[in-house]
Design a protein around this motif. Structure first.
Motif, PDB file in Angstrom:
ATOM      1  N   ARG A 185       0.824  -1.206   0.000  1.00  0.00           N
ATOM      2  CA  ARG A 185       0.000   0.000   0.000  1.00  0.00           C
ATOM      3  C   ARG A 185       0.862   1.262   0.000  1.00  0.00           C
ATOM      4  NH1 ARG A 185      -2.865  -0.396   4.880  1.00  0.00           N
ATOM      5  NH2 ARG A 185      -4.202  -1.872   3.805  1.00  0.00           N
ATOM      6  N   ALA A 186       1.902   1.241   0.827  1.00  0.00           N
ATOM      7  CA  ALA A 186       2.783   2.406   0.919  1.00  0.00           C
ATOM      8  C   ALA A 186       3.464   2.673  -0.413  1.00  0.00           C
ATOM      9  CB  ALA A 186       3.815   2.198   2.029  1.00  0.00           C
ATOM     10  N   MET A 187       4.002   1.632  -1.029  1.00  0.00           N
ATOM     11  CA  MET A 187       4.689   1.807  -2.306  1.00  0.00           C
ATOM     12  C   MET A 187       3.721   2.291  -3.391  1.00  0.00           C
ATOM     13  SD  MET A 187       7.923   1.307  -2.208  1.00  0.00           S
ATOM     14  CE  MET A 187       9.240   0.523  -1.264  1.00  0.00           C
ATOM     15  N   ALA A 188       2.561   1.682  -3.459  1.00  0.00           N
ATOM     16  CA  ALA A 188       1.587   2.073  -4.482  1.00  0.00           C
ATOM     17  C   ALA A 188       1.167   3.528  -4.307  1.00  0.00           C
ATOM     18  CB  ALA A 188       0.365   1.159  -4.416  1.00  0.00           C
ATOM     19  N   GLY A 189       0.918   3.933  -3.072  1.00  0.00           N
ATOM     20  CA  GLY A 189       0.475   5.296  -2.815  1.00  0.00           C
ATOM     21  C   GLY A 189       1.551   6.331  -3.066  1.00  0.00           C
ATOM     22  N   GLN A 190       2.760   6.065  -2.599  1.00  0.00           N
ATOM     23  CA  GLN A 190       3.848   7.036  -2.724  1.00  0.00           C
ATOM     24  C   GLN A 190       4.355   7.162  -4.160  1.00  0.00           C
ATOM     25  OE1 GLN A 190       4.946   8.980  -0.011  1.00  0.00           O
ATOM     26  NE2 GLN A 190       3.124   8.057   0.891  1.00  0.00           N
ATOM     27  N   LEU A 191       4.252   6.081  -4.940  1.00  0.00           N
ATOM     28  CA  LEU A 191       4.768   6.095  -6.312  1.00  0.00           C
ATOM     29  C   LEU A 191       3.715   6.473  -7.349  1.00  0.00           C
ATOM     30  CD1 LEU A 191       6.939   2.835  -6.214  1.00  0.00           C
ATOM     31  CD2 LEU A 191       7.780   5.192  -6.241  1.00  0.00           C
ATOM     32  N   ALA A 192       2.478   6.649  -6.913  1.00  0.00           N
ATOM     33  CA  ALA A 192       1.360   6.812  -7.849  1.00  0.00           C
ATOM     34  C   ALA A 192       1.563   7.944  -8.847  1.00  0.00           C
ATOM     35  CB  ALA A 192       0.067   7.028  -7.067  1.00  0.00           C
TER      36      ALA A 192
END
Length: 244
Positions: A110-117
């Motif tokens: 979730r963190a990676m998906a949100g921060q890299l979006a």
């Protein structure tokens, strides 16, 4: 859960925690909903509070004396529950590992998906992924330490899942590096080897955190150093000579 004085935490780290709801109550609420078919307690407020006590006690005891050496009786004493009360949430110690593993994996994805979006450039995506991983491991320090230190002692199923989790994060970094190579920003190298090297220095933060703190590196400073290190390593030779 790895509490620090507010003034010791960088502002962007505090924002990171708020955005991802990285507090024990919110995390245990998600665990409750993910495992509600196995958990016998139906009152969410009570269940989440007790899960918090159980998880906190597990991480404290495991990181102090080792998960295999921890008895369920010690766990109940630390958590303030009876043995019968504990069995309303888990059937065995292995269930605790499943809960912790699954939650860390969810948080990382979730963190990676949100921060890299909204990040497009390969160098910026790599820097963002590095900072996200380091910040998440700082926010969930006992969780990351537990999974790394106890991986070799886990049952085969949980050990395989630990390997899958590690490979997944390495694959993400490798894909970012490969995208940078395709775009002509990064030099030719084995992206998977580079990702493995990067993962090792990311793990060094939560495994040897005190060493870095003694050098005067907080979480933000360490993240910045690793971002620069990785990007300089991956730049074309001509770019590297021109970089101040």
């Amino acid at each position: 859960m790895n509490a620090q004085p507010a003034e010791a935490i960088p502002k962007d780290m505090r924002k990171f925690r708020r955005e991802l709801e990285l507090n024990l109550s919110a995390i245990c609420g998600e665990i409750f909903h993910s495992h509600r078919d196995e958990i016998q307690v139906r009152n969410e407020r009570i269940a989440v509070a007790n899960l918090g006590r159980i998880i906190d006690a597990t991480l404290t005891l495991a990181n102090r004396k080792g998960f295999t050496a921890m008895s369920l009786r010690e766990l109940t004493e630390r958590a303030g529950l009876s043995l019968g009360g504990l069995y309303a949430y888990i059937k065995s110690k292995d269930d605790l590992v499943v809960m912790i593993q699954a939650q860390v994996q969810r948080q990382l994805e979730r963190a990676m998906a949100g921060q890299l979006a909204d990040i497009d450039g390969p160098a910026q995506r790599l820097a963002t992924a590095i900072r996200t991983h380091i910040y998440l491991s700082e926010a969930l320090l006992p969780w990351f330490q537990f999974l790394y230190m106890e991986a070799r002692h886990l049952a085969p199923r949980e050990r395989r899942q630990a390997i899958v989790m590690e490979q997944a994060s390495e694959t993400l970094f490798a894909e970012i590096i490969q995208a940078g190579q395709k775009a002509g920003e990064f030099r030719d190298c084995d992206a998977h080897v580079a990702a493995g090297l990067l993962k090792a220095v990311l793990q060094d933060w939560y495994l040897k955190r005190r060493k870095h703190e003694q050098r005067g590196l907080g979480v933000a400073e360490y993240a910045a150093e690793i971002e620069q290190f990785a990007i300089r390593y991956l730049l074309h030779t001509s770019d590297l000579k021109e970089t101040p």
